[in-house]
Structure formats: C-alpha cells, structure tokens
Design an enzyme around this catalytic site. Structure first.
Site, short mmCIF file in Angstrom:
data_model
loop_
_atom_site.label_atom_id
_atom_site.label_comp_id
_atom_site.label_asym_id
_atom_site.label_seq_id
_atom_site.Cartn_x
_atom_site.Cartn_y
_atom_site.Cartn_z
CE LYS A 101 -6.25 -11.37 6.71
NZ LYS A 101 -5.09 -10.83 7.46
CD GLU A 140 -13.11 1.55 -0.38
OE1 GLU A 140 -13.29 0.41 0.12
OE2 GLU A 140 -12.62 2.50 0.25
N GLY A 199 -2.69 -7.91 5.25
CA GLY A 199 -2.95 -7.50 3.87
C GLY A 199 -1.73 -6.90 3.20
NE ARG A 200 0.55 -2.95 7.69
CZ ARG A 200 -0.54 -3.11 8.45
NH1 ARG A 200 -1.73 -3.18 7.88
NH2 ARG A 200 -0.45 -3.20 9.77
CD GLU A 230 -3.19 -0.28 6.26
OE1 GLU A 230 -3.00 -1.45 5.87
OE2 GLU A 230 -4.05 0.47 5.76
CG HIS A 274 13.34 17.20 -14.68
ND1 HIS A 274 14.15 18.12 -15.31
CD2 HIS A 274 13.94 16.00 -14.85
CE1 HIS A 274 15.18 17.49 -15.87
NE2 HIS A 274 15.08 16.20 -15.61
CE LYS A 282 -11.20 -1.01 5.54
NZ LYS A 282 -10.84 -2.44 5.68
O1 F6P Z 1 -6.53 -0.21 4.53
C1 F6P Z 1 -7.18 -1.08 5.39
C2 F6P Z 1 -7.17 -2.46 4.80
O2 F6P Z 1 -7.77 -3.35 5.69
C3 F6P Z 1 -5.77 -2.93 4.44
O3 F6P Z 1 -5.04 -3.36 5.54
C4 F6P Z 1 -6.09 -3.99 3.43
O4 F6P Z 1 -4.96 -4.36 2.67
C5 F6P Z 1 -7.17 -3.29 2.61
O5 F6P Z 1 -7.90 -2.50 3.57
C6 F6P Z 1 -8.09 -4.21 1.84
O6 F6P Z 1 -8.74 -5.07 2.73
P1 F6P Z 1 -9.43 -6.40 2.12
O7 F6P Z 1 -8.33 -7.22 1.53
O8 F6P Z 1 -10.09 -7.05 3.31
O9 F6P Z 1 -10.41 -5.94 1.08
#
Ligand code: F6P
Length: 549
Positions: free
Chosen positions: A205, A211, A265-266, A351, A382, A511
C-alpha cells in the site's frame, strides 16, 4: 474516499456504564456454576445458544455464559452505541479518527453498489487474471508466464496467501508464490523458477515497506541477470496506493492496480491485494469470495444484537477476556485448507485491538485485544491441547471445521477429523472428574489406592469455553463469510472498548528504528548511539561476521 467523522464517541467511560457494572456483579455471582451442570439443566441449551448466518453455523453454547450473561452483554453493546457505530462503519464514515479516514472494506464487496473505482479495478483485475490463466501474458522472450510471485508482507500478503491455500487448486496455472521475508526465502524460490516465465506482483500500500522494497529490488536484479534486455517491465505488476513510487520503480501504468487509503492493509484482501488469489482461483471464484463476505455484511447490518453472529462473538470474546481472564484465544481449525487462518487473524485482531488508549487518547481502564494463536486442530492435539485441558490458564478456543471435505474428499476421513474436533470441545467443556477417573480405573481392575493416586493426574477440570463454527464445506463463498465474520467481530470489540481498530502506530516506530540500525550493522556508522544492549548486539554481529564497526 472521505466521509463525515462519527459525530459522537461514547460519553461515559466503559467501566462506569450500568451494563459493565452489572456484568462485574454477574461475574462475581458466577461462583461454582459449571458448564456441564448448565447443559444438564437445559436440554435446549444448544438451540438457545447457536445460530446460522452467512451459511455458517455458530455453536456458542459451550461458553461460560447464561441467558442473563447474553442479555447484559447486549445491554452493554446498546449502551456503547454499537448499532450506530456499525452503521457508520458500513456507510463509509470516517471511523478511523486518528488518520481521519473511512474503513470501508465492505464497499469492496458491494457488487454493483460498490464505488466506481472499486468496480473499475475489479474489472481490470479480472482482465489481467483471465489473460494470465489463458497463457496470453508473455514475458520478454515471448514465453507465457507460468509463475506469479507476490512480494508483500502483513496485510499485503496474509490475505491472498490464505485464500490461495484455501481455494486454489494445486495445479492452477500460473502457479502462485508468496514471499515476505527478504533473503533466503526469496533466493530459495528463485532457484526453482525461470526468469523468462516469471511475473512479480509488488504488493505494498505504501510502496515503502523495507522488506518488500528489498525483495522487489532483488527480484529485478534476478530478472535482469536472466533476461536478454534491461527492460524487466513485462515481468512486473504492482498493487499500491503510491502510484508515483511504483512508477519510479518501473511499473507500467497498465500493470498498476490501485489501493485506497480508506482500506486498511489487514482488511484489504477484497481489494487489488487479492489479485494473486484471483489469478490462482479465477475471477468467478473470487467473486464468490466477495459474495460470501457481502452476505455476512448484510447479516451484521440487519440482525439484532442477540441474533447477530459477529456481535455475539465479539461480546463473548470481551466477556472471556475482560471478565473471565482469558488473556489469549486459540483459533483451531480442523479444515486443512485454513492452515493460514491463524497468522491472518493474528494481524487482523492484534494489529486492530492491540491498543492501550481510547479514541479520545485516554488510557484504557480494561484489557483491549487478546493474544491470538493457533494452527490445525489435528496437529494441536499432539502439541498443546494438553495445556488447554489440564493447564492452569483459561484459553477460550474457536474451533472451525467443515461438515464435508473439499472437492468431494473421503467422507470417512472427514468423520475422523470431525470426531476429533467435537471431542476436544466437549472435553474442554465437561471435563473428566477424579471420581470418573477412579471409577474407570477400578472398573478396569486397578486397585482403589492406585486409582486414587492417579486420579488427580488424569482428571480434566473442564469448564473451559469454546465456540464451534461449522462451514458446509470450505469454498470461496464460505471463506468470504468467515473472514468477514472475524473482521466484524474485531470491530465489535473495538467499538465497545472505544479504541481505533484501523491505525497501527505501534509498528511504525519499529520500521523507523530498524532503518536507522542498518548502516551500523553494515559497519558504516558508529554503534554507540543506542542503549547498551542494542549497541553490544550490533558489535557482536560485526565481530562474528569479521566486519569492523
Ligand atoms: O504491519 C504494519 C503494516 O503497515 C501493516 O498494517 C500492513 O499490512 C503491512 O505493514 C504492509 O504495509 P504495505 O502494504 O504498505 O507494504
């Protein structure tokens, strides 16, 4: 997408409301009441504490509740203005008050009633997915794309990965892959792929998550090393709200699928974030996913609280956490296709509810979100069911199962799976008393003294709550309803607690700090600028890796 702010937050503090005070007294009066006695006293208990909605059956009779408990929880919901808050959420009002945004994920599955940009994006997704599935999307050398690698993390990965695992055929073409952690996971996957037939979808987003950015750069380098020209554009697409950054990376405009700031995002699997899933399962099946969620949305909007599945699950979750002391909650699925549901719910719930201040910035005077965990039930038996049966902690459980196996699976095997699921929830509820154990052991010939010695070790305390959610079978439609159910359950708890379910400032600091540690770990900056532990750890790494600070 702007709406008017929700005009009034709840006025009185949660713990001073009449319903909350009545629930405190009700909990005090609970005393030695036991679930097995409540079942014995009421043969209709299942009928009284179960309901169907969105094609799902919720059996909530094995929870530590009575009709009075439910009535008081419903009263709490009404005192906290839950129906108005739900209406505000579903109508796209600015319920995310810190970021001044709507949280209108339900608009993504509103079909013809969806906003124009939603319908336009879905159409573009369908066109792209159909072309990929027909082998009409070619790489730079004219080869059809055979592998699609989604590069994303958190809400930009967990939802589509769950949907693909649950709904896509293992022989789908192109094959779907998901990579979130940089480095080894990506290099291992790339070693199995051919750059001439691989497409990467950068799902982010913000288009700035470290990452994902790292993975995208590594993917581009791999493509350029394996392709006959420096133009890798034919092998990329992107899902993002940051059009400028995607363009700067080299994403062609026709390969860019938009996200909007009014979708968290979630909560975004229904948006273009779901593109990898649509490619793997096909647009018609993805439409079924949306339809299942929309059915649950209508139920959430229309059913009275006492017959409202998300409201009851959220309220009972609050009762178990804030009154009965259940600090964590296990989600245990007996449907293997839901293997990725726990990590998805961890982000969705933790979150959203992992907050400590109210919408007005006041310190919460009660617990907010629980720790959510779990995995597949057959394996849990188990691994950790021992602790849930005989441990000292109260861990409410959501058991999820399907009446029938997918794709006409073997009915006898499905019976074994369902018998296991039902046995676990029954034993958590009724327990096995020491007297029962002594009777069983002596009936099998053990002398009474030895039986008395073993009984405390073999007894199960019981009185441990669980929900059981039954899907007819795992399909895109039932999965859509299930995920929407948990989205709304999460919102119900947030609304009652008056916390913002839609921001996540807690992760932003990590971050930023991680970014500042990078040059030090690369030996390009002094390491003395942090707490003694962090600086020493960095020095240890540098020394171990033969790098000088
Ligand atoms: O974990 C923090 C967060 O901003 C989430 O809310 C989001 O889904 C994820 O990192 C990835 O963010 P992006 O879609 O901006 O890469």
């Amino acid at each position: 997408m702007s709406g008017t702010p929700v005009s009034k937050s709840v006025s009185a503090s949660l713990t001073r409301t009449p319903a909350w005070r009545a629930l405190v007294a009700h909990h005090r009066s609970w005393n030695e009441r036991r679930l097995r006695d409540l079942f014995a006293a009421d043969p209709q208990r299942f009928e009284r504490f179960s309901l169907e909605a969105g094609g799902l059956l919720l059996d909530y009779s094995k929870n530590l509740i009575t009709a009075e408990t439910r009535d008081l929880l419903v009263q709490l919901a009404l005192e906290r203005g839950l129906p108005d808050r739900v209406a505000a959420l579903l109508s796209g009002k600015r319920v995310n008050q810190t970021e001044k945004r709507a949280a209108w994920h339900t608009a993504l599955r509103a079909g013809d009633a969806a906003p124009r940009e939603v319908r336009r994006t879905l159409a573009a997704m369908r066109t792209f997915a159909d072309a990929l599935r027909a082998g009409q999307v070619k790489g730079l050398t004219g080869q059809a794309i055979r592998d699609v690698v989604s590069l994303g993390i958190g809400g930009s990965a967990l939802g589509p990965a769950l949907v693909v695992r649950a709904c896509a055929s293992d022989t789908a073409s192109p094959r779907a892959h998901f990579v979130s952690t940089p480095g080894e996971p990506l290099t291992r996957l790339l070693a199995t792929l051919d750059p001439t037939t691989t497409l990467f979808i950068v799902q982010s987003k913000s288009f700035s998550t470290m990452e994902t950015a790292r993975n995208a750069r590594a993917a581009k380098a791999w493509l350029l090393a394996g392709l006959p020209s420096a133009d890798a554009g034919a092998h990329f697409a992107a899902v993002t709200a940051n059009v400028e950054a995607a363009g700067a990376f080299g994403i062609a405009p026709e390969r860019l699928f938009p996200m909007w700031d009014w979708v968290g995002g979630r909560y975004s699997v229904w948006s273009a974030v779901g593109l990898p899933a649509m490619i793997a399962m096909g647009p018609a099946a993805f439409d079924e996913l949306l339809a299942g969620a929309a059915l649950m949305d209508r139920h959430f909007a229309e059913a009275p609280p006492e017959r409202n599945m998300p409201m009851l699950m959220g309220l009972i979750g609050l009762w178990h956490h804030n009154f009965c002391g259940g600090a964590s909650r296990a989600v245990i699925s007996y449907e293997p296709g839901l293997a990725l549901l726990p990590p998805y719910l961890q982000q969705l719930e933790m979150e959203s509810l992992g907050k400590s201040v109210t919408q007005k910035g006041k310190a919460l005077r009660t617990g907010s979100g629980t720790v959510v965990w779990g995995n597949l039930g057959i394996e849990a038996q188990h691994a950790y069911m021992q602790a849930l049966h005989q441990g000292t902690q109260l861990v409410p459980v959501d058991f999820i199962a399907a009446c029938s196996a997918r794709n006409g699976g073997d009915a006898d095997t499905q019976s074994v799976i369902l018998a296991s699921c039902f046995a676990q929830s029954a034993l958590l509820m009724q327990g096995v008393s020491e007297d029962d154990i002594k009777q069983q052991l002596t009936a099998n010939g053990m002398d009474a003294k030895e039986a008395a010695r073993l009984a405390p070790h073999q007894a199960l305390p019981g009185n441990r709550p669980s929900n059981t959610l039954l899907l007819p079978s795992l399909t895109p439609h039932s999965l859509g309803a299930l995920l929407a159910l948990y989205e709304h359950r999460t919102f119900v708890k947030a609304a009652i607690l008056d916390v913002n379910a839609f921001d996540q400032y807690g992760v932003e600091h990590g971050k930023k700090l991680a970014g500042s540690l990078l040059p030090e770990l690369n030996g390009k900056a002094p390491t003395e600028t942090h707490d003694a532990s962090t600086s020493a750890l960095i020095r240890h790494v540098l020394k171990n890796n033969g790098r000088t600070p």
